[in-house]
Design an enzyme around this catalytic site. Structure first.
Site, PDB file in Angstrom:
ATOM      1  N   ASN A 130      -7.354 -47.516   1.307  1.00 48.57           N
ATOM      2  CA  ASN A 130      -6.336 -46.558   1.739  1.00 48.57           C
ATOM      3  C   ASN A 130      -6.171 -46.788   3.242  1.00 48.57           C
ATOM      4  O   ASN A 130      -7.131 -46.667   3.984  1.00 48.57           O
ATOM      5  CB  ASN A 130      -6.895 -45.159   1.420  1.00 48.57           C
ATOM      6  CG  ASN A 130      -6.328 -44.062   2.284  1.00 48.57           C
ATOM      7  OD1 ASN A 130      -5.235 -44.176   2.834  1.00 48.57           O
ATOM      8  ND2 ASN A 130      -7.083 -42.969   2.402  1.00 48.57           N
ATOM      9  N   LYS A 149      -4.691 -45.006   5.298  1.00 47.49           N
ATOM     10  CA  LYS A 149      -4.505 -43.737   6.023  1.00 47.49           C
ATOM     11  C   LYS A 149      -3.265 -43.863   6.916  1.00 47.49           C
ATOM     12  O   LYS A 149      -2.298 -44.499   6.516  1.00 47.49           O
ATOM     13  CB  LYS A 149      -5.763 -43.369   6.815  1.00 47.49           C
ATOM     14  CG  LYS A 149      -6.994 -43.280   5.939  1.00 47.49           C
ATOM     15  CD  LYS A 149      -8.164 -42.639   6.624  1.00 47.49           C
ATOM     16  CE  LYS A 149      -9.354 -42.659   5.684  1.00 47.49           C
ATOM     17  NZ  LYS A 149     -10.558 -42.088   6.283  1.00 47.49           N
ATOM     18  N   HIS A 160      -7.995 -36.870  -1.497  1.00 48.62           N
ATOM     19  CA  HIS A 160      -8.896 -37.407  -0.464  1.00 48.62           C
ATOM     20  C   HIS A 160      -9.436 -36.246   0.366  1.00 48.62           C
ATOM     21  O   HIS A 160      -8.745 -35.243   0.579  1.00 48.62           O
ATOM     22  CB  HIS A 160      -8.139 -38.395   0.428  1.00 48.62           C
ATOM     23  CG  HIS A 160      -9.038 -39.116   1.383  1.00 48.62           C
ATOM     24  ND1 HIS A 160      -9.452 -38.552   2.564  1.00 48.62           N
ATOM     25  CD2 HIS A 160      -9.647 -40.321   1.301  1.00 48.62           C
ATOM     26  CE1 HIS A 160     -10.271 -39.391   3.182  1.00 48.62           C
ATOM     27  NE2 HIS A 160     -10.405 -40.481   2.434  1.00 48.62           N
ATOM     28  N   GLU A 166      -9.718 -35.771   3.390  1.00 45.82           N
ATOM     29  CA  GLU A 166      -8.895 -35.356   4.543  1.00 45.82           C
ATOM     30  C   GLU A 166      -7.748 -34.466   4.081  1.00 45.82           C
ATOM     31  O   GLU A 166      -7.332 -33.559   4.810  1.00 45.82           O
ATOM     32  CB  GLU A 166      -8.386 -36.601   5.287  1.00 45.82           C
ATOM     33  CG  GLU A 166      -9.512 -37.275   6.049  1.00 45.82           C
ATOM     34  CD  GLU A 166      -9.350 -38.774   6.237  1.00 45.82           C
ATOM     35  OE1 GLU A 166      -8.246 -39.301   6.010  1.00 45.82           O
ATOM     36  OE2 GLU A 166     -10.351 -39.424   6.599  1.00 45.82           O
ATOM     37  N   GLU A 196     -16.600 -39.995  -2.934  1.00 42.12           N
ATOM     38  CA  GLU A 196     -16.617 -40.224  -1.489  1.00 42.12           C
ATOM     39  C   GLU A 196     -17.287 -39.033  -0.807  1.00 42.12           C
ATOM     40  O   GLU A 196     -16.610 -38.025  -0.513  1.00 42.12           O
ATOM     41  CB  GLU A 196     -15.187 -40.350  -0.959  1.00 42.12           C
ATOM     42  CG  GLU A 196     -14.420 -41.510  -1.557  1.00 42.12           C
ATOM     43  CD  GLU A 196     -13.358 -42.010  -0.581  1.00 42.12           C
ATOM     44  OE1 GLU A 196     -13.509 -43.134  -0.104  1.00 42.12           O
ATOM     45  OE2 GLU A 196     -12.426 -41.258  -0.281  1.00 42.12           O
ATOM     46  N   GLY A 241     -15.590 -42.271   7.375  1.00 43.73           N
ATOM     47  CA  GLY A 241     -14.954 -42.370   8.698  1.00 43.73           C
ATOM     48  C   GLY A 241     -15.902 -42.694   9.846  1.00 43.73           C
ATOM     49  O   GLY A 241     -17.108 -42.897   9.652  1.00 43.73           O
ATOM     50  N   SER A 297     -17.872 -45.360   4.413  1.00 43.02           N
ATOM     51  CA  SER A 297     -18.547 -46.310   5.299  1.00 43.02           C
ATOM     52  C   SER A 297     -19.081 -47.545   4.570  1.00 43.02           C
ATOM     53  O   SER A 297     -20.167 -48.037   4.885  1.00 43.02           O
ATOM     54  CB  SER A 297     -19.675 -45.621   6.079  1.00 43.02           C
ATOM     55  OG  SER A 297     -19.140 -44.675   6.973  1.00 43.02           O
TER      56      SER A 297
HETATM   57  C1  PEP Z   1     -12.297 -43.059   3.336  1.00 39.88           C
HETATM   58  O1  PEP Z   1     -11.969 -42.340   4.266  1.00 39.88           O
HETATM   59  O2  PEP Z   1     -11.918 -42.820   2.183  1.00 39.88           O
HETATM   60  C2  PEP Z   1     -13.164 -44.203   3.586  1.00 39.88           C
HETATM   61  C3  PEP Z   1     -13.768 -44.748   2.586  1.00 39.88           C
HETATM   62  O3  PEP Z   1     -13.245 -44.613   4.891  1.00 39.88           O
HETATM   63  P1  PEP Z   1     -14.391 -45.485   5.582  1.00 39.88           P
HETATM   64  O4  PEP Z   1     -14.736 -46.630   4.668  1.00 39.88           O
HETATM   65  O5  PEP Z   1     -13.776 -45.953   6.854  1.00 39.88           O
HETATM   66  O6  PEP Z   1     -15.546 -44.563   5.789  1.00 39.88           O
END
Ligand code: PEP
Length: 257
Positions: free
Chosen positions: A9, A11, A96, A98, A168, A174, A214
């Site tokens: 994604n 974002k 998600h 967020e 997640e 993030g 991450s």
């Molecule tokens: C996310 O925000 O869905 C995500 C997986 O981001 P990151 O891999 O950067 O933590």
């Protein structure tokens, strides 16, 4: 379940021009993959029409980051499933963390979106995850089961076959995220698999369970090696083509060994 889902994604990070150039590069990498990796990208809404043209002669699946559940109406700033259907998408990401955190999305609303996506033949990619307080209070499993049950409420077995679930953990996502231990991810995925089988005894075992939060070059192999992890949902590591290429190539090598 042999397919491995890997996607990202974007974002709110890429302009249309940046998205097109990323997709052109990814197409080349995708052409070199021979395995059963199901690759997908989830650009911003503004880039979807152009990126659709780019991916149409490739194996890359395309999704949107969010949508409303109604086909049409007075919902300023929203995009409807009917509008996404005009573009012709494979999937839509829903719930998600967020969206839940900054726009107060609830599981009940996500459920309406899931149904709307299915009506238009888009695979809902349903994101669930516990926050750090819930983890510290040892209620992660209860929270996740509740999210799963409400988000998928009322779906028939045939409908649920189209769903992808991404676990997640909010605390792992993030810039400020703390990568989860692979063993913890494995335990949670096994719990989610068990819950899905309880909910859908005939098809619960078929629903792909992706892990995200991450994911990086040091941890993606231990995550994918967990029994009930069927894919990776990757943020920052996939936004950079150099690191994403390494991840995809190493993953392919690993799964074909
Ligand atoms: C996310 O925000 O869905 C995500 C997986 O981001 P990151 O891999 O950067 O933590």
């Amino acid at each position: 379940m042999s397919k491995i889902w890997v996607g990202t994604n974007w974002k709110m990070t890429k302009t249309i021009a940046e998205g097109i150039s990323y997709t052109k590069e990814l197409k080349q990498i995708a052409n070199e993959l021979t395995s059963t990796i199901e690759l997908f990208i989830i650009p911003s809404h503004t880039a979807l029409v152009d990126i659709k043209k780019e991916v149409s002669d490739s194996r890359i699946k395309l999704g949107a980051q969010n949508m409303h559940w109604e086909d049409t109406g007075a919902y300023t700033g929203e995009i409807s499933p009917k509008m996404l259907d005009e573009i012709g998408l494979d999937l839509v990401e829903l719930g998600h963390s967020e969206r839940r955190q900054y726009y107060n999305e609830t599981d009940a609303e996500i459920n309406k979106k899931v149904r709307a996506a299915l009506k238009y033949g888009m695979k809902p990619l349903v994101c669930i995850g516990e926050n750090i307080d819930q983890k510290n209070n040892e209620i992660s499993q209860e929270v996740l089961a509740a999210q799963l049950k409400v988000c998928l409420k009322g779906l028939s077995g045939d409908q649920v076959k189209q769903v992808l679930v991404a676990y997640e953990p909010v605390w792992a996502i993030g810039e400020n995220g703390i990568p989860a231990d692979a063993e913890y991810v494995g335990e949670i995925h096994t719990f989610l698999r068990r819950t899905l089988i309880e909910m859908y005894p005939n098809i619960g075992h078929e629903i792909p369970l992706l892990y995200g939060g991450s994911v990086n070059l040091d941890n993606f192999l231990p995550y994918i090696d967990q029994k009930d992890v069927n894919g990776l949902f990757v943020g920052r590591t996939a936004w950079n083509m150099e690191t994403f290429t390494i991840l995809l190539k190493e993953l392919e090598k690993h799964i074909s060994e």
